[in-house]
Scaffold this motif. Structure first.
Motif, short mmCIF file in Angstrom:
data_model
loop_
_atom_site.label_atom_id
_atom_site.label_comp_id
_atom_site.label_asym_id
_atom_site.label_seq_id
_atom_site.Cartn_x
_atom_site.Cartn_y
_atom_site.Cartn_z
N GLU A 116 -31.08 -31.47 -14.77
CA GLU A 116 -30.62 -31.69 -13.41
C GLU A 116 -29.28 -32.42 -13.33
OE1 GLU A 116 -33.82 -33.90 -11.79
OE2 GLU A 116 -35.19 -32.19 -11.68
N TRP A 147 -26.11 -31.47 -14.20
CA TRP A 147 -24.88 -30.74 -13.96
C TRP A 147 -24.77 -30.18 -12.55
CZ3 TRP A 147 -21.67 -31.86 -17.62
CH2 TRP A 147 -22.10 -31.99 -18.95
N ASP A 148 -23.55 -30.21 -12.02
CA ASP A 148 -23.23 -29.51 -10.78
C ASP A 148 -22.80 -28.10 -11.18
OD1 ASP A 148 -22.25 -28.47 -8.45
OD2 ASP A 148 -20.86 -30.09 -8.01
N GLU A 176 -22.30 -25.47 -9.62
CA GLU A 176 -21.39 -24.74 -8.73
C GLU A 176 -19.93 -25.08 -8.99
OE1 GLU A 176 -22.56 -25.36 -4.71
OE2 GLU A 176 -24.54 -24.45 -4.97
N SER A 177 -19.69 -26.11 -9.78
CA SER A 177 -18.31 -26.53 -10.07
C SER A 177 -17.90 -26.04 -11.46
CB SER A 177 -18.20 -28.06 -10.02
OG SER A 177 -16.93 -28.47 -10.46
N THR A 222 -18.75 -31.07 -14.12
CA THR A 222 -18.93 -32.06 -13.06
C THR A 222 -20.40 -32.45 -12.97
OG1 THR A 222 -17.12 -31.05 -11.82
CG2 THR A 222 -18.58 -32.51 -10.60
N ILE A 256 -23.78 -33.99 -11.01
CA ILE A 256 -24.44 -34.25 -9.73
C ILE A 256 -24.65 -35.74 -9.56
CG2 ILE A 256 -26.59 -33.99 -8.44
CD1 ILE A 256 -26.87 -31.22 -9.62
N ASN A 276 -23.55 -39.21 -9.82
CA ASN A 276 -22.16 -39.65 -9.79
C ASN A 276 -21.96 -41.15 -9.92
OD1 ASN A 276 -23.27 -40.40 -7.36
ND2 ASN A 276 -21.62 -39.58 -6.09
N ASP A 313 -17.81 -38.89 -12.47
CA ASP A 313 -17.95 -37.55 -11.88
C ASP A 313 -17.94 -36.43 -12.90
OD1 ASP A 313 -15.33 -37.39 -12.67
OD2 ASP A 313 -14.51 -36.97 -10.67
N VAL A 348 -27.59 -40.53 -8.10
CA VAL A 348 -26.73 -40.03 -7.02
C VAL A 348 -26.48 -41.15 -6.03
CG1 VAL A 348 -26.48 -38.36 -5.16
CG2 VAL A 348 -27.64 -37.69 -7.28
#
Length: 268
Positions: free
Chosen positions: A5, A7-8, A10-11, A50, A52, A54, A72, A149
């Protein structure tokens, strides 16, 4: 922390092509170290990118009301990319500390693996503008486990839970229960950037050593080791007082701490 969980997805920023075994071998041969298993596991899911999560729950600049460090990204591994750019960024940002690998950052601040104290790297935080280096976690796994987060309350713009104060720390340190004492000193330790409290800080440590409590004595030796390895500007005379008190102690762990402490302060 579930590493899946982190990693972002979508980036695409900082994300490299899939990690290969040859990338790992190249990096470990170049740096002359074994990279943490948990770091490799993360990169096998996604080779850098990136995050998630942060933030880390660490307060370094308490005068600003901050109670966290922003993070980030996490760098991956490819030839001349990711962590393989460590030497370039060290030169670019004037970082002189040796045996480190930059794993995240933006120039003004960096998170790095520090291999100066053994095969298992510590995680350090580097502030290039102030040249301050702080050890924040003993292992990479501990570093990952503390990621969360951070959501800022824009409507209130204020903290809902106040940070413990230095007065809170003093009250706990002067309690009779060992757990309270250590909790208080851990809070007090977060103010170590303030040179005006250094003498008080070491007075507490000397009291721990002289208390006859073996756990507090061990804790004191490790605490001095931590502030020395983190390169805080501590007056050597304060450190020497602790060394004198502990030099005849037969505990091998304490002696190991003292050897490293003396090696570091004598090299400065």
């Amino acid at each position: 922390m579930n590493i899946i969980e982190i990693w972002d997805v979508e980036s695409s920023q900082y994300r490299l092509e899939d990690l290969l075994e040859e990338d790992i071998q190249m990096a470990e041969a170049y740096f002359g170290v074994k990279l943490p298993d948990d770091y490799i596991k993360l990169l096998k899911i996604q080779n850098g990118g990136t995050l998630i999560c942060n933030a880390l729950p660490i307060a370094l600049n308490r005068w600003d009301g901050d109670d966290y460090l922003e993070i980030d990204n996490l760098r991956g591994i490819k030839k001349d990319k990711g962590i393989m750019e460590t030497e370039y960024f060290k030169q670019e940002w004037g970082i002189s500390k040796r045996n480190i690998i930059l794993i995240s950052g933006d120039g003004h601040s960096w998170f790095a693996l520090d291999y100066n104290h053994g095969a298992e790297p510590k995680v350090i935080y580097i502030e290039t503008d102030s040249e301050r280096i702080t050890q924040i976690y003993d292992t990479f796994q501990e570093f990952i486990n503390h990621l969360y987060v951070h959501e800022y309350d824009e409507e209130e713009g204020l903290r809902t839970t106040p940070l413990p104060t230095i007065e809170d720390a003093r009250k706990l340190i002067n309690c009779s229960e060992e757990d309270d004492i250590i909790e208080g000193f851990d809070i007090f330790n977060s103010f170590i950037y303030d040179e005006s409290i250094h003498e008080e800080y070491f007075d507490y440590l000397l009291n721990f050593i002289k208390s006859g409590n073996e756990d507090l004595k061990d804790y004191a030796a490790e605490a001095v080791w931590r502030v020395v390895t983190a390169q805080y500007p501590i007056d050597k005379s304060l450190i020497q007082k602790v060394i004198v008190e502990l030099k005849d102690d037969k505990d091998p762990t304490i002696q190991n701490f003292l050897e490293e402490i003396e090696e570091i302060i004598n090299s400065v």
